[in-house]
Design a protein around this motif. Sequence first.
Motif, PDB file in Angstrom:
ATOM      1  N   HIS A   6       0.533   8.755 -27.153  1.00  0.00           N
ATOM      2  CA  HIS A   6       1.102   7.479 -26.705  1.00  0.00           C
ATOM      3  C   HIS A   6       2.225   7.711 -25.696  1.00  0.00           C
ATOM      4  O   HIS A   6       2.280   7.032 -24.656  1.00  0.00           O
ATOM      5  N   ARG A   7       3.105   8.659 -25.964  1.00  0.00           N
ATOM      6  CA  ARG A   7       4.197   8.954 -25.015  1.00  0.00           C
ATOM      7  C   ARG A   7       3.647   9.422 -23.674  1.00  0.00           C
ATOM      8  O   ARG A   7       4.116   8.993 -22.618  1.00  0.00           O
ATOM      9  N   ILE A   8       2.656  10.302 -23.709  1.00  0.00           N
ATOM     10  CA  ILE A   8       2.065  10.809 -22.464  1.00  0.00           C
ATOM     11  C   ILE A   8       1.481   9.661 -21.651  1.00  0.00           C
ATOM     12  O   ILE A   8       1.726   9.549 -20.447  1.00  0.00           O
ATOM     13  N   LEU A   9       0.692   8.816 -22.304  1.00  0.00           N
ATOM     14  CA  LEU A   9       0.044   7.708 -21.587  1.00  0.00           C
ATOM     15  C   LEU A   9       1.080   6.712 -21.071  1.00  0.00           C
ATOM     16  O   LEU A   9       0.977   6.230 -19.938  1.00  0.00           O
ATOM     17  N   GLN A  10       2.069   6.417 -21.873  1.00  0.00           N
ATOM     18  CA  GLN A  10       3.097   5.460 -21.482  1.00  0.00           C
ATOM     19  C   GLN A  10       3.916   5.969 -20.298  1.00  0.00           C
ATOM     20  O   GLN A  10       4.425   5.175 -19.503  1.00  0.00           O
ATOM     21  N   ASP A  11       4.015   7.287 -20.146  1.00  0.00           N
ATOM     22  CA  ASP A  11       4.778   7.866 -19.040  1.00  0.00           C
ATOM     23  C   ASP A  11       3.971   7.988 -17.751  1.00  0.00           C
ATOM     24  O   ASP A  11       4.515   8.389 -16.713  1.00  0.00           O
ATOM     25  N   LEU A  12       2.686   7.670 -17.787  1.00  0.00           N
ATOM     26  CA  LEU A  12       1.889   7.690 -16.557  1.00  0.00           C
ATOM     27  C   LEU A  12       2.445   6.663 -15.579  1.00  0.00           C
ATOM     28  O   LEU A  12       2.632   5.498 -15.946  1.00  0.00           O
ATOM     29  N   PRO A  46       0.812  -1.227   0.000  1.00  0.00           N
ATOM     30  CA  PRO A  46       0.000   0.000   0.000  1.00  0.00           C
ATOM     31  C   PRO A  46       0.844   1.275   0.000  1.00  0.00           C
ATOM     32  O   PRO A  46       0.458   2.268  -0.629  1.00  0.00           O
ATOM     33  N   GLU A  47       1.981   1.250   0.665  1.00  0.00           N
ATOM     34  CA  GLU A  47       2.831   2.441   0.681  1.00  0.00           C
ATOM     35  C   GLU A  47       3.445   2.698  -0.694  1.00  0.00           C
ATOM     36  O   GLU A  47       3.543   3.847  -1.137  1.00  0.00           O
ATOM     37  N   GLU A  48       3.851   1.640  -1.373  1.00  0.00           N
ATOM     38  CA  GLU A  48       4.387   1.786  -2.732  1.00  0.00           C
ATOM     39  C   GLU A  48       3.303   2.300  -3.668  1.00  0.00           C
ATOM     40  O   GLU A  48       3.551   3.184  -4.498  1.00  0.00           O
ATOM     41  N   PHE A  49       2.088   1.779  -3.528  1.00  0.00           N
ATOM     42  CA  PHE A  49       0.984   2.238  -4.369  1.00  0.00           C
ATOM     43  C   PHE A  49       0.693   3.712  -4.108  1.00  0.00           C
ATOM     44  O   PHE A  49       0.450   4.481  -5.047  1.00  0.00           O
ATOM     45  N   ALA A  50       0.765   4.142  -2.848  1.00  0.00           N
ATOM     46  CA  ALA A  50       0.550   5.555  -2.515  1.00  0.00           C
ATOM     47  C   ALA A  50       1.621   6.432  -3.163  1.00  0.00           C
ATOM     48  O   ALA A  50       1.314   7.526  -3.656  1.00  0.00           O
ATOM     49  N   ARG A  51       2.861   5.971  -3.189  1.00  0.00           N
ATOM     50  CA  ARG A  51       3.932   6.737  -3.836  1.00  0.00           C
ATOM     51  C   ARG A  51       3.686   6.851  -5.343  1.00  0.00           C
ATOM     52  O   ARG A  51       3.869   7.923  -5.937  1.00  0.00           O
ATOM     53  N   ILE A  52       3.266   5.765  -5.964  1.00  0.00           N
ATOM     54  CA  ILE A  52       2.989   5.783  -7.405  1.00  0.00           C
ATOM     55  C   ILE A  52       1.833   6.741  -7.703  1.00  0.00           C
ATOM     56  O   ILE A  52       1.895   7.531  -8.648  1.00  0.00           O
ATOM     57  N   LYS A  53       0.780   6.698  -6.881  1.00  0.00           N
ATOM     58  CA  LYS A  53      -0.360   7.593  -7.089  1.00  0.00           C
ATOM     59  C   LYS A  53       0.040   9.057  -6.919  1.00  0.00           C
ATOM     60  O   LYS A  53      -0.454   9.923  -7.647  1.00  0.00           O
ATOM     61  N   TYR A  55       2.209  14.358 -12.228  1.00  0.00           N
ATOM     62  CA  TYR A  55       2.329  14.303 -13.691  1.00  0.00           C
ATOM     63  C   TYR A  55       1.036  14.790 -14.348  1.00  0.00           C
ATOM     64  O   TYR A  55       1.063  15.606 -15.277  1.00  0.00           O
ATOM     65  N   ALA A  56      -0.100  14.319 -13.858  1.00  0.00           N
ATOM     66  CA  ALA A  56      -1.395  14.707 -14.427  1.00  0.00           C
ATOM     67  C   ALA A  56      -1.641  16.211 -14.253  1.00  0.00           C
ATOM     68  O   ALA A  56      -2.137  16.874 -15.175  1.00  0.00           O
ATOM     69  N   LEU A  57      -1.300  16.748 -13.098  1.00  0.00           N
ATOM     70  CA  LEU A  57      -1.495  18.178 -12.874  1.00  0.00           C
ATOM     71  C   LEU A  57      -0.616  19.007 -13.805  1.00  0.00           C
ATOM     72  O   LEU A  57      -1.054  20.034 -14.338  1.00  0.00           O
ATOM     73  N   ALA A  58       0.619  18.584 -14.033  1.00  0.00           N
ATOM     74  CA  ALA A  58       1.508  19.302 -14.951  1.00  0.00           C
ATOM     75  C   ALA A  58       0.935  19.302 -16.368  1.00  0.00           C
ATOM     76  O   ALA A  58       0.960  20.330 -17.062  1.00  0.00           O
ATOM     77  N   TYR A 115      -0.528  -0.634 -14.758  1.00  0.00           N
ATOM     78  CA  TYR A 115      -1.707  -1.204 -14.109  1.00  0.00           C
ATOM     79  C   TYR A 115      -3.003  -0.735 -14.766  1.00  0.00           C
ATOM     80  O   TYR A 115      -4.077  -0.845 -14.182  1.00  0.00           O
ATOM     81  N   MET A 116      -2.907  -0.200 -15.987  1.00  0.00           N
ATOM     82  CA  MET A 116      -4.073   0.368 -16.657  1.00  0.00           C
ATOM     83  C   MET A 116      -4.483  -0.417 -17.893  1.00  0.00           C
ATOM     84  O   MET A 116      -3.650  -0.974 -18.593  1.00  0.00           O
ATOM     85  N   ARG A 117      -5.789  -0.385 -18.119  1.00  0.00           N
ATOM     86  CA  ARG A 117      -6.353  -0.740 -19.421  1.00  0.00           C
ATOM     87  C   ARG A 117      -6.830   0.592 -19.991  1.00  0.00           C
ATOM     88  O   ARG A 117      -7.568   1.329 -19.318  1.00  0.00           O
ATOM     89  N   ILE A 118      -6.410   0.918 -21.211  1.00  0.00           N
ATOM     90  CA  ILE A 118      -6.684   2.231 -21.789  1.00  0.00           C
ATOM     91  C   ILE A 118      -7.396   2.054 -23.124  1.00  0.00           C
ATOM     92  O   ILE A 118      -7.010   1.221 -23.938  1.00  0.00           O
TER      93      ILE A 118
END
Length: 94
Positions: free
Chosen positions: A65-71, A17-24, A30-33, A76-79
Amino acid sequence: MLYLVRMDVTPPRDMDPEEFARIKAREKDYALALQRDGRWRHIWRVVGEYSNYSIFDVAGNDELHRILQDLPLFPYMRIAVTPLATHPSDLAAQ
């Protein structure tokens, strides 16, 4: 070009859960930028799901594609991506 993108997130059940929190947290930064620079124009949560619908305004397929791949959550996504075109009945197109 405008794109409608649906992202469904499915993290591994055994992920720390801590690793997942760091990823989020990295994902949010990234999303805000991308929102601030105008490429991620809108984002809406899908009620009851760990999913969103977003509108991206980018030069083309390769940039998106670059933007999505850099998320950070990309592994862990289906896009699903839908390119958008102006509708002739859109008031803004008149």
